[in-house]
Design a protein around this motif. Structure first.
Motif, mmCIF file in Angstrom:
data_model
loop_
_atom_site.group_PDB
_atom_site.id
_atom_site.type_symbol
_atom_site.label_atom_id
_atom_site.label_comp_id
_atom_site.label_asym_id
_atom_site.label_seq_id
_atom_site.Cartn_x
_atom_site.Cartn_y
_atom_site.Cartn_z
ATOM 1 N N UNK A 88 3.694 -15.571 -44.639
ATOM 2 C CA UNK A 88 3.206 -14.418 -43.921
ATOM 3 C C UNK A 88 2.284 -13.637 -45.013
ATOM 4 N N UNK A 89 1.424 -13.032 -44.322
ATOM 5 C CA UNK A 89 0.326 -12.256 -45.324
ATOM 6 C C UNK A 89 0.801 -10.793 -44.790
ATOM 7 N N UNK A 90 1.297 -9.983 -45.589
ATOM 8 C CA UNK A 90 1.499 -8.695 -45.447
ATOM 9 C C UNK A 90 0.313 -7.667 -44.918
ATOM 10 N N UNK A 91 0.930 -6.828 -44.067
ATOM 11 C CA UNK A 91 -0.086 -5.940 -43.189
ATOM 12 C C UNK A 91 -0.559 -4.749 -44.186
ATOM 13 N N UNK A 92 -0.605 -5.009 -45.519
ATOM 14 C CA UNK A 92 -1.293 -3.921 -46.446
ATOM 15 C C UNK A 92 -2.623 -4.130 -46.632
ATOM 16 N N UNK A 93 -3.668 -3.528 -46.395
ATOM 17 C CA UNK A 93 -4.945 -3.962 -46.713
ATOM 18 C C UNK A 93 -5.392 -3.361 -48.186
ATOM 19 N N UNK A 103 -8.413 4.069 -45.546
ATOM 20 C CA UNK A 103 -7.866 3.807 -44.174
ATOM 21 C C UNK A 103 -8.728 4.055 -43.204
ATOM 22 N N UNK A 104 -8.715 3.269 -42.101
ATOM 23 C CA UNK A 104 -9.396 3.509 -40.936
ATOM 24 C C UNK A 104 -9.039 2.995 -39.965
ATOM 25 N N UNK A 105 -9.565 2.980 -38.561
ATOM 26 C CA UNK A 105 -8.956 2.314 -37.302
ATOM 27 C C UNK A 105 -8.987 0.922 -37.420
ATOM 28 N N UNK A 106 -8.028 0.164 -36.564
ATOM 29 C CA UNK A 106 -8.009 -1.457 -36.741
ATOM 30 C C UNK A 106 -9.227 -1.929 -36.303
#
Length: 404
Positions: free
Chosen positions: A373-378, A383-386
Motif C-alpha cells: 500500500x502507498x499511504x495517503x499522505x502527499x 493542501x488542496x482539493x482532491x
C-alpha cells in the motif's frame, strides 16, 4: 426475445479439445509411420472450458464493460457474440447487426487497400454499397489514413491498422458494437477520440460491449458492467459494484496461485518468493521488493526477470525488466534479487506485483505475487482539493517558477 433487449445469452458455454501426444512428431513421415504402426490408437485429448453456463440480458443503449483477469473468458465471449466461433452449448439472440473490432487484423484482407477493405467490411456486415459510400468520408476523416487509402493494408503500421478498423466499426450503421482492448495500440489522442466516439454511439441508442483491463476507462465510458472469472459470470450490474468485486478478486487469486505453485516442477527456474521490504510506503519512498528464484539443472543458460507494478484498476504503472540494467541470471543456482524503484511518486492506494522469468519466452510467471500500500499522505507542501491530483496514473515531482 423482448424488443427492449439488444442481446440475450442463455446458458452460453464454449469448450475446446486440446490434443496431447506421448511422442512428439516433427515430420509428416513420422506421423504417417506412427499411424501405420498403430492404426487403431485413439488420440489423447483434454477438454478445456473457456466459458460455462453464462446467461445475461443487455438492453438497448447500454455501454457494457466486460472485466476479468487474463483467461477469464472475456475475448471468447465477444467471439461468440460476434459469431466468429460457435458456442458449444447455449443460445445467443441479437436484435441487430453486430460490428466488431477484436484483434488487429480481424476482418481486413491484407492484400486489399484501405479503401477496398472499408467496402469489404461493410459488405460482410450486410450493408449496401450506397450505405457504405454515405459514411465513407466520415470513416476516412476519423481514421486519419487518407494519404494511404490506396495502399494495401499489409503495409500499414499497427496503429494505422487499428485507427482504420475502429473507424469502420464505429461509423458503419450497425446496431451493436463489440470492441476488445485493441485501442491501446493507438496513440493517446486517438484513444481520446475513440472513447468519445463510443460514448456518442451509446447515446445514439446503439449498444456497445467493451472489454478492458483499465478500470478508469470502464468507469468513464460504461453504464453497466459484467465480471467474468474462470469462464463463469460472477456479477452483472452497476459499474462501481462490478469493479469493486473485480478488485476484490485479486486477493482471492493471489491466495489460490500461491497454493497452486507449491506443486510445480523445478524443470525451469521457479519464482519462490516475492516480498516487499514494507507493506506500506509513502508516496515519495523508494519501493523495494525482494525476489527469490530457485535453481534448476534442466534449463541450460541464463534468464532475465521482468516485474510489473499494477494498480487497483488493473493498469500497469511500470515495468522493471532486468535486461535494461544488464542483469542476466544463471539458472543453475538460487538467485536472490532486490528490485528498487526509485524516484517514482505512486498515487495512494494498493498495488500488486506480477513477476515473470523469461528467456526466449516466459519460463515462469506469478501474477499478483505480492501487494503493498502507498499511504495517503502527499509530499506536496500545500493542501488542496482532491481534483488537484485526480488525473494521471502517478504523481509528479514538479514546481512552477515565476519569471519577472
Amino acid at each position: 426475445m423482448s424488443t427492449e433487449m439488444a442481446i440475450r445469452a442463455v446458458g452460453l458455454s464454449k469448450s475446446y479439445r486440446i490434443a496431447h501426444r506421448a511422442e512428439p512428431v516433427t515430420r509428416v513421415t513420422e506421423a504417417v509411420a506412427q499411424r501405420l504402426r498403430h492404426p487403431f490408437r485413439r488420440g489423447d485429448y483434454e477438454d478445456f472450458t473457456a466459458l460455462s453456463d453464462v446467461s445475461f440480458d443487455i438492453p438497448w443503449g447500454e455501454a457494457v464493460g466486460i472485466v476479468g483477469r487474463n483467461g477469464a473468458g472475456k475475448s471468447t465471449l465477444l467471439k461468440l457474440l460476434t459469431r466468429i466461433t460457435a458456442p458449444t452449448a447455449g443460445r445467443i439472440e441479437l436484435s441487430g447487426r453486430m460490428g466488431s473490432l477484436l484483434e488487429v487484423g480481424t476482418g481486413f484482407h491484407p492484400e486489399l487497400t484501405g479503401r477496398e477493405n472499408i467496402f469489404l467490411n461493410g459488405a460482410l456486415l450486410g450493408m449496401r454499397r450506397n450505405e457504405i459510400r454515405r459514411r465513407f468520408d466520415e470513416i476516412v476523416d476519423f481514421s486519419g489514413v487518407e494519404r494511404f487509402l490506396d495502399t494495401p493494408v499489409k503495409r500499414y503500421s499497427s496503429g494505422m491498422y487499428v485507427r482504420l478498423a475502429f473507424s469502420v466499426a464505429a461509423h458503419l450503421d450497425t446496431e451493436l458494437l463489440a470492441i476488445d482492448e485493441v485501442l491501446a495500440v493507438g496513440d493517446a489522442e486517438f484513444q481520446r477520440k475513440s472513447l468519445a466516439k463510443m460514448r456518442d454511439v451509446a447515446n445514439d441508442g446503439r449498444t456497445v460491449l467493451y472489454v478492458s483491463h483499465q478500470m478508469q476507462t470502464v468507469e468513464s465510458l460504461c453504464t453497466s458492467a459484467i465480471f467474468l472469472q474462470h469462464g463463469t459470470l460472477q456479477l452483472q450490474g452497476g459499474v462501481s459494484d462490478v469493479i469493486e468485486r473485480y478488485r476484490g478478486s485479486y486477493e482471492e487469486y493471489a491466495a489460490r496461485e500461491a497454493q497452486t505453485r507449491q506443486g510445480l516442477d523445478d524443470d525451469v527456474p521457479r519464482i519462490l518468493e516475492v516480498v516487499p521490504t514494507s507493506q506500506t510506503f509513502s508516496v515519495d519512498d523508494d519501493k523495494c521488493v525482494d525476489i527469490r528464484i530457485g535453481p534448476t539443472d534442466d534449463f541450460i543458460g541464463t534468464y532475465f526477470v521482468s516485474a510489473h507494478l499494477t494498480d487497483a484498476n488493473g493498469n500497469v504503472v511500470g515495468q522493471c525488466d532486468s535486461r535494461l540494467v544488464g542483469r542476466y541470471l544463471d539458472a543453475d543456482r538460487e538467485q536472490r534479487l532486490r528490485l528498487s524503484v526509485r524516484n517514482l511518486w505512486m498515487k495512494p492506494g494498493r498495488y500488486s506485483i506480477d513477476v515473470f522469468v523469461c528467456s526466449s519466452g516466459i519460463l515462469d510467471s506469478w501474477e499478483g505475487s505480492a501487494t503493498f500500500d502507498v499511504l495517503p499522505s502527499l509530499p506536496y507542501p500545500e493542501l488542496t482539493s482532491p481534483e488537484a491530483t485526480g488525473h494521471g496514473s502517478v504523481l509528479l515531482d514538479f514546481d512552477y517558477e515565476v519569471h519577472r
